[in-house]
Design an enzyme around this catalytic site. Structure first.
Site, mmCIF file in Angstrom:
data_model
loop_
_atom_site.group_PDB
_atom_site.id
_atom_site.type_symbol
_atom_site.label_atom_id
_atom_site.label_comp_id
_atom_site.label_asym_id
_atom_site.label_seq_id
_atom_site.Cartn_x
_atom_site.Cartn_y
_atom_site.Cartn_z
ATOM 1 C CB CYS A 75 -8.903 -96.149 23.902
ATOM 2 S SG CYS A 75 -8.824 -94.397 23.540
ATOM 3 C CG HIS A 125 -11.768 -97.443 21.256
ATOM 4 N ND1 HIS A 125 -12.499 -96.745 22.183
ATOM 5 C CD2 HIS A 125 -10.850 -96.579 20.764
ATOM 6 C CE1 HIS A 125 -12.029 -95.517 22.263
ATOM 7 N NE2 HIS A 125 -11.028 -95.381 21.409
ATOM 8 C CG ASN A 138 -11.921 -91.914 21.002
ATOM 9 O OD1 ASN A 138 -12.318 -92.497 22.008
ATOM 10 N ND2 ASN A 138 -10.695 -92.036 20.532
#
Ligand code: COA
Length: 331
Positions: free
Chosen positions: A113, A258, A288
């Protein structure tokens, strides 16, 4: 000294929308549970056969168009992903081929990520060193083909989506434009808290029918542990960046975090004391998308007119590794 500045941004998400209701037909979950715990309402999943390289190309073409450039203007490619199309070579070379380029370097970044922020740090260093002047930086992820969409895998399966985001970075000599700093961290003590254990080159063979029956080829996560670390590390690394540049949270025009969980983003926002309109949220529509999340959110913000020349932009990421990092830049 020149530093990296964003000349263009782009993104691509597949057309196929998967709602929480769609997932509730596959596993024991509900729209209420997912929305309340994560803020996610729907995500995009690739149709059969679509590659990460193809999504990356589509995002890159949009970024090049918005920069007024063509692929031939690029000096290098950096591509961040945790879900490469193949074990090797990296997806970067497939993207290079899709763009009709040959010869320029293509580097894959494996920082999950945090991949886009890590990649931005590398691109900025290349540009500052004078090695390259124009770098294509892409985050792309296909999570859907690797998720356990039964009740066994519901903690992970509801969170993730597919997509790609891209940016064209060019050398800027303007004092008031470009990357001010990047701050990167990792802590491998937590590598197994969020990971994809198999297939594994540590084992011979790398995967077996028994491993697959046990579901150990699916990603696994200790959600609460990830949550606990994310809500501390993300504000910490933003504060580290602000402190290094003599700035405060009040100076931030737009925070692009994020998108792991709306509750995480809210806790980060509150700890920094930022109003809601200065934080980008799109997790409700995409879930996500790992390394693609920040460039998708950035590109949406740019194309919605939320960024103006001179604005202070802060990107912050946290993910598997653990890895985390922030980037501070003048738009
Ligand atoms: N639908 C319904 N119930 C679910 C579920 C789902 N999709 N997933 C898990 N549950 C259940 C659990 O089995 C558990 O049941 P039990 O109490 O009977 O054991 C219950 O819900 C609570 O689980 P828990 O894990 O404690 O929930 P939580 O409030 O911590 O929320 C996450 C789970 C995954 C949403 C949350 O921990 C999280 O977001 N963590 C961070 C994850 C992340 O960001 N990962 C990527 C980082 S880049």
């Amino acid at each position: 000294m020149s530093r990296a500045a964003f000349a263009g941004t782009g993104f691509y998400v597949p057309d196929r929308v998967v709602t929480n209701g769609d997932l509730a037909r596959l596993m024991d979950t509900s729209d209420d549970w997912i929305v309340e715990r994560t803020g996610i309402r729907e995500r995009r999943w690739v149709p059969e056969g679509m590659s990460g390289a193809e999504m990356a190309r589509r995002a890159s073409e949009m970024a090049l168009r918005s920069a007024g450039m063509s692929a031939g203007d690029l000096d290098a490619i950096i591509l961040a992903t945790l879900s490469p199309d193949h074990f090797f070579p990296g997806t970067g070379v497939f993207l290079q081929r899709e763009l009709g380029l040959e010869g320029i370097p293509a580097l894959d970044v494996r920082a999950q990520c945090s991949g886009f922020v890590y990649g931005l740090s590398v691109a900025d260093a290349w540009i500052r060193a004078g090695q390259y002047r124009t770098v294509l930086l892409v985050g792309v992820e296909i999570q859907s083909t690797g998720l356990d969409v039964s009740t066994r895998g519901r903690d992970m399966a509801v969170l993730f989506g597919d997509g790609a985001g891209a940016a064209v970075l060019t050398a800027s000599d303007e004092a008031y434009r470009g990357v001010l700093s990047t701050h990167l961290h990792a802590d491998g003590r937590f590598a197994e808290v969020l990971w994809g254990e198999f297939s594994s080159s540590k084992h011979h063979p790398r995967i077996t029918p028994e491993i697959m029956t046990a579901g150990r080829h699916y990603p696994s996560m200790e959600g609460r542990e990830v949550f606990k670390h994310a809500v501390s590390r993300m504000p910490e690394v933003v504060e580290e960046a602000l402190h290094a540049n003599g700035l405060t949270p009040d100076d931030i025009s737009l925070l692009i975090p994020h998108q792991a969980n709306l509750r995480i983003t809210e806790m980060v926002r509150r700890r920094l004391g930022l109003p809601e309109d200065r934080v980008v949220n799109n997790i409700d529509r995409y879930g996500n998308t790992t390394a693609a999340t920040i460039p998708i959110a950035l590109s949406e913000a740019v194309h919605e007119g939320r960024l103006h020349r001179g604005d202070l932009v802060c990107m912050v990421a946290f993910g598997s590794g653990f890895t985390w990092g922030s980037a501070l830049l003048r738009w």
